[in-house]
Design an enzyme around this catalytic site. Structure first.
Site, PDB file in Angstrom:
ATOM      1  N   LYS A   1       0.820  -1.218   0.000  1.00  0.00           N
ATOM      2  CA  LYS A   1       0.000   0.000   0.000  1.00  0.00           C
ATOM      3  C   LYS A   1       0.855   1.269   0.000  1.00  0.00           C
ATOM      4  CE  LYS A   1      -4.508  -1.529   1.525  1.00  0.00           C
ATOM      5  NZ  LYS A   1      -5.646  -1.415   2.418  1.00  0.00           N
TER       6      LYS A   1
ATOM      7  N   LYS B   1     -11.125  -3.125  -2.838  1.00  0.00           N
ATOM      8  CA  LYS B   1     -12.040  -1.980  -2.860  1.00  0.00           C
ATOM      9  C   LYS B   1     -11.296  -0.733  -3.299  1.00  0.00           C
ATOM     10  CE  LYS B   1     -13.895  -3.263   1.354  1.00  0.00           C
ATOM     11  NZ  LYS B   1     -12.763  -2.935   2.200  1.00  0.00           N
TER      12      LYS B   1
ATOM     13  N   LYS C   1      -4.463  -8.488  -6.138  1.00  0.00           N
ATOM     14  CA  LYS C   1      -5.729  -8.997  -5.611  1.00  0.00           C
ATOM     15  C   LYS C   1      -6.867  -8.023  -5.892  1.00  0.00           C
ATOM     16  CE  LYS C   1      -6.380  -7.337  -0.920  1.00  0.00           C
ATOM     17  NZ  LYS C   1      -7.777  -6.933  -1.113  1.00  0.00           N
TER      18      LYS C   1
HETATM   19  P1  ATP Z   1      -8.921  -2.194   0.802  1.00  0.00           P
HETATM   20  O1  ATP Z   1      -8.456  -2.159  -0.623  1.00  0.00           O
HETATM   21  O2  ATP Z   1      -9.551  -0.892   1.253  1.00  0.00           O
HETATM   22  O3  ATP Z   1      -7.884  -2.738   1.763  1.00  0.00           O
HETATM   23  P2  ATP Z   1     -10.092  -4.789   0.612  1.00  0.00           P
HETATM   24  O4  ATP Z   1     -10.807  -5.109  -0.645  1.00  0.00           O
HETATM   25  O5  ATP Z   1      -8.714  -5.328   0.784  1.00  0.00           O
HETATM   26  O6  ATP Z   1     -10.146  -3.219   0.790  1.00  0.00           O
HETATM   27  P3  ATP Z   1     -10.693  -5.229   3.393  1.00  0.00           P
HETATM   28  O7  ATP Z   1     -11.805  -4.470   4.044  1.00  0.00           O
HETATM   29  O8  ATP Z   1      -9.301  -4.762   3.630  1.00  0.00           O
HETATM   30  O9  ATP Z   1     -11.013  -5.271   1.817  1.00  0.00           O
HETATM   31  O10 ATP Z   1     -10.790  -6.752   3.811  1.00  0.00           O
HETATM   32  C1  ATP Z   1     -11.995  -7.369   4.280  1.00  0.00           C
HETATM   33  C2  ATP Z   1     -11.841  -8.875   4.216  1.00  0.00           C
HETATM   34  O11 ATP Z   1     -11.877  -9.334   2.859  1.00  0.00           O
HETATM   35  C3  ATP Z   1     -10.526  -9.388   4.793  1.00  0.00           C
HETATM   36  O12 ATP Z   1     -10.796 -10.572   5.529  1.00  0.00           O
HETATM   37  C4  ATP Z   1      -9.692  -9.700   3.587  1.00  0.00           C
HETATM   38  O13 ATP Z   1      -8.739 -10.722   3.829  1.00  0.00           O
HETATM   39  C5  ATP Z   1     -10.755 -10.173   2.593  1.00  0.00           C
HETATM   40  N1  ATP Z   1     -10.333  -9.925   1.221  1.00  0.00           N
HETATM   41  C6  ATP Z   1     -10.044  -8.715   0.680  1.00  0.00           C
HETATM   42  N2  ATP Z   1      -9.720  -8.843  -0.609  1.00  0.00           N
HETATM   43  C7  ATP Z   1      -9.800 -10.174  -0.907  1.00  0.00           C
HETATM   44  C8  ATP Z   1      -9.574 -10.940  -2.097  1.00  0.00           C
HETATM   45  N3  ATP Z   1      -9.217 -10.342  -3.223  1.00  0.00           N
HETATM   46  N4  ATP Z   1      -9.759 -12.284  -2.041  1.00  0.00           N
HETATM   47  C9  ATP Z   1     -10.129 -12.888  -0.873  1.00  0.00           C
HETATM   48  N5  ATP Z   1     -10.355 -12.227   0.280  1.00  0.00           N
HETATM   49  C10 ATP Z   1     -10.196 -10.883   0.270  1.00  0.00           C
HETATM   50 MG    MG Z   2      -7.544  -4.743   2.484  1.00  0.00          MG
END
Ligand code: ATP
Ligand code: MG
Length: 339
Positions: A115, A204, A201
């Site tokens: 990040k 969001k 990955k």
């Molecule tokens: P950000 O980009 O803001 O970090 P994010 O998409 O990574 O958002 P988080 O809120 O950080 O989402 O994570 C919420 C949950 O979703 C965590 O348990 C994380 O491990 C899971 N998660 C996030 N992205 C993935 C993915 N691409 N595949 C599987 N699990 C995921």
């Molecule tokens: Mg995340």
């Protein structure tokens, strides 16, 4: 059984969040409920300020995230559903654990490296220290099971290291304060990749909407995103190992397998030899079918701000109460005098 997990209200939740984490929130919520355990799911709004953000968006996303989680099956009657900002014990415990966490441990976190990118000096200190807040989030409730995607595995190991060091440094051997939490990571779909780039990955925070399927996308949008997903030009192979060098193809087949509850080999037994012209519409249909009921429920819930705020207020009151003994014991173990 104490289940604890969080999700950041940094945008619309996507398919990776759903298959990697939310599906297991619901599964473990039901298991915990059946055996008299407890489940805590929180919106990690304090984590969301670690990156540049718009306050108005954060408020809107927080309410939308509650509606989405409930639409996915998180049941506020079975789960303590709340946001961190209403439970100050999270921020307090983070500070108390900051004396135990080591710079070297945080420096090794791959999320920090990913990040922060090349501009580490310009990042907020919250982005560097948020894994300590994450440790506080789970240790506060003496979590045993933490349902997360694979990207959070390293942070959970850090939480265990912090708990262990704190127990060693400040507790009697036969009376450790913190329970060591175990990650609960789905064997398949632990890491759903971006639809635009098979090496990063699905997130969001990815600037491209086309990189992810949001849980609230309508049928046309889902089909359009899947049809535009990056792939190669080869037909699908007949065995999983032949996908190893084909990240984008592997991702799409993995998503299909997770959605229908089959192994990748079984999916390839049915679809091997097909080109993406045929496979993508099949995947789009399965996705639309899975997300339709979530979408319908979300539409019913999303505008009732009062009801969504009431869910959070109720959950927060319960969380504050349950967090208190561990928080008090932490102050005491550190020798801090409080009234
Ligand atoms: P950000 O980009 O803001 O970090 P994010 O998409 O990574 O958002 P988080 O809120 O950080 O989402 O994570 C919420 C949950 O979703 C965590 O348990 C994380 O491990 C899971 N998660 C996030 N992205 C993935 C993915 N691409 N595949 C599987 N699990 C995921
Ligand atoms: Mg995340």
């Amino acid at each position: 059984m104490r289940v604890v997990s969080g999700i950041q209200p940094t945008g619309k939740p996507h398919l990776g969040n759903y298959l990697g984490a939310i599906v297991n929130y619901v599964k473990l919520q039901d298991e915990a409920h059946a055996q008299g355990g407890q489940c805590f799911i929180f919106l990690a709004d304090l984590h969301a300020i670690s990156m540049p953000h718009s306050p108005a968006e954060l408020t809107k996303n927080t309410r939308e995230m509650v509606a989405t989680l409930v639409a996915c099956g998180v049941d506020p009657a079975k789960t303590v559903l709340f946001n961190q900002a209403q439970v100050p014990a999270h921020a307090e415990l983070q500070w108390l654990l900051s004396g135990t966490a080591r710079m070297g441990w945080l420096n090794r976190m791959t999320q920090w490296k990913d990040k922060a990118g090349k501009n580490r000096e310009g990042q907020s200190i919250a982005l560097f220290t948020y894994p300590v807040l994450q440790a506080a989030d789970v240790l506060l409730y003496q979590a045993t099971h933490v349902p997360v995607g694979e990207d959070q595995k390293q942070h959970l190991e850090l939480a265990r290291d912090i708990a262990q060091k704190f127990n060693n440094d400040f507790c009697d051997e036969d009376a450790p304060l913190f329970t060591l939490p175990d990650p609960y990571i789905p064997p398949a779909a632990a890491r759903i990749m971006s639809l635009r780039d098979g090496s990063s990955k699905m997130s969001k925070s990815d600037p491209s909407e086309m990189s992810r399927i949001s849980l609230t996308d309508d049928a046309d949008t889902i089909m359009k995103k899947i049809k535009k997903a990056k792939t190669d030009s080869e037909p699908l192979p007949s065995e999983a190992k032949e996908l190893d060098e084909r990240a984008e193809a592997k991702n799409l087949v993995g998503i299909y397998a997770a959605l229908v509850g089959k192994s990748v080999d079984d999916v390839l037994a049915d679809h091997g030899g097909q080109g993406f012209g045929a496979f993508k519409p099949a995947l789009g249909e399965v996705l639309i079918e899975t997300l339709a009921p979530i979408n319908a429920r979300f539409a019913e819930l999303k505008d009732d701000q009062e009801a969504l705020d009431a869910i959070l207020a109720r959950g927060a009151a319960r969380a504050r109460e349950i967090a208190l003994p561990t928080l008090d014991a932490t102050y005491k173990a550190l020798g801090l005098v409080r009234g």
